[in-house]
Design a protein around this motif. Structure first.
Motif, PDB file in Angstrom:
ATOM      1  N   ASN A 104      32.006  14.773  -8.946  1.00  0.00           N
ATOM      2  CA  ASN A 104      31.363  15.264 -10.163  1.00  0.00           C
ATOM      3  C   ASN A 104      30.616  16.564  -9.876  1.00  0.00           C
ATOM      4  OD1 ASN A 104      31.993  13.280 -12.153  1.00  0.00           O
ATOM      5  ND2 ASN A 104      30.546  11.870 -11.193  1.00  0.00           N
ATOM      6  N   GLY A 105      30.766  17.524 -10.750  1.00  0.00           N
ATOM      7  CA  GLY A 105      30.085  18.806 -10.595  1.00  0.00           C
ATOM      8  C   GLY A 105      30.920  19.855  -9.896  1.00  0.00           C
ATOM      9  N   VAL A 106      32.025  19.445  -9.268  1.00  0.00           N
ATOM     10  CA  VAL A 106      32.933  20.419  -8.657  1.00  0.00           C
ATOM     11  C   VAL A 106      33.847  20.963  -9.742  1.00  0.00           C
ATOM     12  CG1 VAL A 106      34.871  20.722  -7.069  1.00  0.00           C
ATOM     13  CG2 VAL A 106      32.853  19.436  -6.350  1.00  0.00           C
ATOM     14  N   ARG A 107      33.868  22.254  -9.885  1.00  0.00           N
ATOM     15  CA  ARG A 107      34.678  22.891 -10.920  1.00  0.00           C
ATOM     16  C   ARG A 107      36.063  23.281 -10.424  1.00  0.00           C
ATOM     17  NH1 ARG A 107      30.383  27.031 -13.871  1.00  0.00           N
ATOM     18  NH2 ARG A 107      29.265  25.411 -15.048  1.00  0.00           N
ATOM     19  N   ASN A 108      36.174  23.503  -9.127  1.00  0.00           N
ATOM     20  CA  ASN A 108      37.459  23.876  -8.552  1.00  0.00           C
ATOM     21  C   ASN A 108      37.396  23.670  -7.054  1.00  0.00           C
ATOM     22  OD1 ASN A 108      40.094  24.772  -8.573  1.00  0.00           O
ATOM     23  ND2 ASN A 108      39.587  26.946  -8.665  1.00  0.00           N
ATOM     24  N   ALA A 109      38.511  23.292  -6.465  1.00  0.00           N
ATOM     25  CA  ALA A 109      38.613  23.153  -5.015  1.00  0.00           C
ATOM     26  C   ALA A 109      39.990  23.673  -4.624  1.00  0.00           C
ATOM     27  CB  ALA A 109      38.426  21.706  -4.581  1.00  0.00           C
ATOM     28  N   VAL A 110      40.011  24.746  -3.869  1.00  0.00           N
ATOM     29  CA  VAL A 110      41.260  25.443  -3.553  1.00  0.00           C
ATOM     30  C   VAL A 110      41.526  25.377  -2.059  1.00  0.00           C
ATOM     31  CG1 VAL A 110      42.483  27.655  -3.665  1.00  0.00           C
ATOM     32  CG2 VAL A 110      40.886  27.007  -5.491  1.00  0.00           C
ATOM     33  N   SER A 111      42.725  24.987  -1.675  1.00  0.00           N
ATOM     34  CA  SER A 111      43.120  24.994  -0.272  1.00  0.00           C
ATOM     35  C   SER A 111      43.435  26.424   0.158  1.00  0.00           C
ATOM     36  CB  SER A 111      44.357  24.118  -0.063  1.00  0.00           C
ATOM     37  OG  SER A 111      44.043  22.753  -0.221  1.00  0.00           O
ATOM     38  N   GLY A 112      43.072  26.752   1.381  1.00  0.00           N
ATOM     39  CA  GLY A 112      43.345  28.101   1.854  1.00  0.00           C
ATOM     40  C   GLY A 112      43.016  28.274   3.323  1.00  0.00           C
ATOM     41  N   TYR A 113      42.744  29.518   3.696  1.00  0.00           N
ATOM     42  CA  TYR A 113      42.540  29.878   5.097  1.00  0.00           C
ATOM     43  C   TYR A 113      41.298  30.751   5.230  1.00  0.00           C
ATOM     44  CZ  TYR A 113      47.476  28.690   4.662  1.00  0.00           C
ATOM     45  OH  TYR A 113      48.653  28.049   4.331  1.00  0.00           O
ATOM     46  N   SER A 114      40.502  30.484   6.277  1.00  0.00           N
ATOM     47  CA  SER A 114      39.338  31.318   6.587  1.00  0.00           C
ATOM     48  C   SER A 114      39.223  31.460   8.094  1.00  0.00           C
ATOM     49  CB  SER A 114      38.052  30.695   6.032  1.00  0.00           C
ATOM     50  OG  SER A 114      37.909  30.932   4.656  1.00  0.00           O
ATOM     51  N   GLY A 115      38.683  32.597   8.521  1.00  0.00           N
ATOM     52  CA  GLY A 115      38.433  32.817   9.933  1.00  0.00           C
ATOM     53  C   GLY A 115      39.289  33.894  10.560  1.00  0.00           C
ATOM     54  N   GLY A 116      40.343  34.316   9.868  1.00  0.00           N
ATOM     55  CA  GLY A 116      41.244  35.339  10.388  1.00  0.00           C
ATOM     56  C   GLY A 116      41.424  36.470   9.395  1.00  0.00           C
ATOM     57  N   SER A 117      42.466  37.240   9.602  1.00  0.00           N
ATOM     58  CA  SER A 117      42.715  38.404   8.761  1.00  0.00           C
ATOM     59  C   SER A 117      43.601  38.059   7.580  1.00  0.00           C
ATOM     60  CB  SER A 117      43.385  39.504   9.583  1.00  0.00           C
ATOM     61  OG  SER A 117      44.697  39.102   9.967  1.00  0.00           O
ATOM     62  N   ALA A 118      43.645  38.963   6.616  1.00  0.00           N
ATOM     63  CA  ALA A 118      44.488  38.775   5.434  1.00  0.00           C
ATOM     64  C   ALA A 118      45.960  38.739   5.820  1.00  0.00           C
ATOM     65  CB  ALA A 118      44.233  39.895   4.424  1.00  0.00           C
ATOM     66  N   GLU A 119      46.327  39.525   6.828  1.00  0.00           N
ATOM     67  CA  GLU A 119      47.734  39.621   7.219  1.00  0.00           C
ATOM     68  C   GLU A 119      48.270  38.317   7.801  1.00  0.00           C
ATOM     69  OE1 GLU A 119      45.932  43.413   6.722  1.00  0.00           O
ATOM     70  OE2 GLU A 119      45.352  41.771   8.072  1.00  0.00           O
ATOM     71  N   THR A 120      47.388  37.480   8.352  1.00  0.00           N
ATOM     72  CA  THR A 120      47.850  36.234   8.977  1.00  0.00           C
ATOM     73  C   THR A 120      47.488  34.994   8.167  1.00  0.00           C
ATOM     74  OG1 THR A 120      45.826  36.090  10.315  1.00  0.00           O
ATOM     75  CG2 THR A 120      47.735  37.237  11.276  1.00  0.00           C
ATOM     76  N   ALA A 121      47.049  35.205   6.926  1.00  0.00           N
ATOM     77  CA  ALA A 121      46.623  34.085   6.082  1.00  0.00           C
ATOM     78  C   ALA A 121      47.816  33.430   5.394  1.00  0.00           C
ATOM     79  CB  ALA A 121      45.604  34.556   5.050  1.00  0.00           C
ATOM     80  N   THR A 122      48.702  32.881   6.204  1.00  0.00           N
ATOM     81  CA  THR A 122      49.847  32.134   5.696  1.00  0.00           C
ATOM     82  C   THR A 122      49.959  30.835   6.473  1.00  0.00           C
ATOM     83  OG1 THR A 122      51.482  33.014   7.256  1.00  0.00           O
ATOM     84  CG2 THR A 122      51.066  34.304   5.252  1.00  0.00           C
ATOM     85  N   TYR A 123      50.634  29.860   5.886  1.00  0.00           N
ATOM     86  CA  TYR A 123      50.792  28.577   6.559  1.00  0.00           C
ATOM     87  C   TYR A 123      51.607  28.742   7.835  1.00  0.00           C
ATOM     88  CZ  TYR A 123      51.876  23.626   7.223  1.00  0.00           C
ATOM     89  OH  TYR A 123      52.001  22.371   7.742  1.00  0.00           O
ATOM     90  N   GLU A 124      52.665  29.522   7.765  1.00  0.00           N
ATOM     91  CA  GLU A 124      53.538  29.697   8.921  1.00  0.00           C
ATOM     92  C   GLU A 124      52.796  30.320  10.095  1.00  0.00           C
ATOM     93  OE1 GLU A 124      57.802  31.816  10.124  1.00  0.00           O
ATOM     94  OE2 GLU A 124      56.926  32.148   8.141  1.00  0.00           O
ATOM     95  N   LEU A 125      52.025  31.369   9.833  1.00  0.00           N
ATOM     96  CA  LEU A 125      51.338  32.069  10.915  1.00  0.00           C
ATOM     97  C   LEU A 125      50.107  31.306  11.402  1.00  0.00           C
ATOM     98  CD1 LEU A 125      51.575  35.778   9.682  1.00  0.00           C
ATOM     99  CD2 LEU A 125      52.936  34.654  11.462  1.00  0.00           C
ATOM    100  N   SER A 126      49.333  30.766  10.475  1.00  0.00           N
ATOM    101  CA  SER A 126      48.110  30.069  10.886  1.00  0.00           C
ATOM    102  C   SER A 126      48.416  28.798  11.669  1.00  0.00           C
ATOM    103  CB  SER A 126      47.253  29.736   9.662  1.00  0.00           C
ATOM    104  OG  SER A 126      47.887  28.785   8.832  1.00  0.00           O
TER     105      SER A 126
END
Length: 243
Positions: free
Chosen positions: A80-102
């Motif tokens: 309750n109170g969460v408006r959105n929860a998005v799966s993703g990547y943090s800690g690296g660069s934009a260029e490597t923010a993919t499932y395959e590379l991470s």
């Protein structure tokens, strides 16, 4: 995201989950997963944070990493109170923010979940309470369940210094309680950026409730959330695909 079911995804470094598939599918057919959560996966009941973060307004963001983002996203989507929860990547660069590379574990990224919430309904401390209790095991640093690698690390990506201080104070508090069988190894990193994951990863738990990995590793988290935090739990999750 459309309402169609996500494509089959085999998680890297998850041979145990693959093996579990051969055990889980017959069990599903026999209805053997109508077991109490304690019989499937243990979760630690812990005290709430002694120190709370003061927040104003109706929207704030927190970013948590704790193993596969399917389960972490699924847990917070039921709060309750969460408006959105998005799966993703943090800690690296934009260029490597993919499932395959991470998935190589060499990009600096962790599979993470960006939680947008209303502080007047659910506080940052409440989210920390849930994160450490049911969303993952904070005594496991670079692995959760069958998943291995720094991309599955237990990390809080702090949006600001206040979040970092509140999270560290809670870690110290929990370590002092001795509730966990080992020290908490969760790290706190300043949030540099968050990159949403590929579409097929979003809402994966909800769209694939019979996927063996979900049954074994993630549905018990949802059951624990409902059992331990009944006032925070909501039956209908807020989905990325519905926004």
């Amino acid at each position: 995201m459309s309402s169609t079911r996500s494509p089959v995804v085999t998680r890297p470094n998850a041979w145990r989950a693959t093996f579990a598939s051969f055990l889980v599918l017959p069990a599903l057919a026999l209805g053997l997963f109508n077991l109490p959560v304690a019989a499937q996966e243990a979760h630690v009941v812990i005290p709430a944070p002694a120190a709370e973060l003061t927040e104003t307004g109706t929207s704030a963001v927190a970013v948590f990493a704790g193993g596969c983002f399917w389960g972490v996203q699924g847990v917070f989507q039921h709060v309750n109170g969460v408006r959105n929860a998005v799966s993703g990547y943090s800690g690296g660069s934009a260029e490597t923010a993919t499932y395959e590379l991470s998935s190589s574990g060499k990009t600096g990224h962790a599979e993470a979940v960006e939680v947008t919430y209303d502080p007047s309904v659910v506080s940052y401390g409440d989210l920390l309470h849930i994160y450490f209790s049911v969303a993952h095991n904070p005594t496991q640093l670079n692995y959760q369940g069958p998943d291995r690698g720094s991309q599955y690390r237990s990390t809080i990506f702090a949006v600001n210094d206040e979040q970092a201080a509140t999270a560290q104070a809670y870690i110290d508090q929990l370590d002092a309680t001795g509730r966990f069988e080992a020290p908490i190894v969760t790290t706190i990193e300043p949030l540099q950026a968050f990159y949403p994951a590929e579409q097929y990863h979003q809402d994966f738990l909800t769209l694939n409730p019979t996927w063996p990995y979900i049954v074994v590793h993630d549905l018990p988290k949802i059951a624990a959330l409902e059992a331990i935090f009944p006032d925070a739990y909501r039956a209908e999750p807020v989905l990325v695909g519905s926004l």
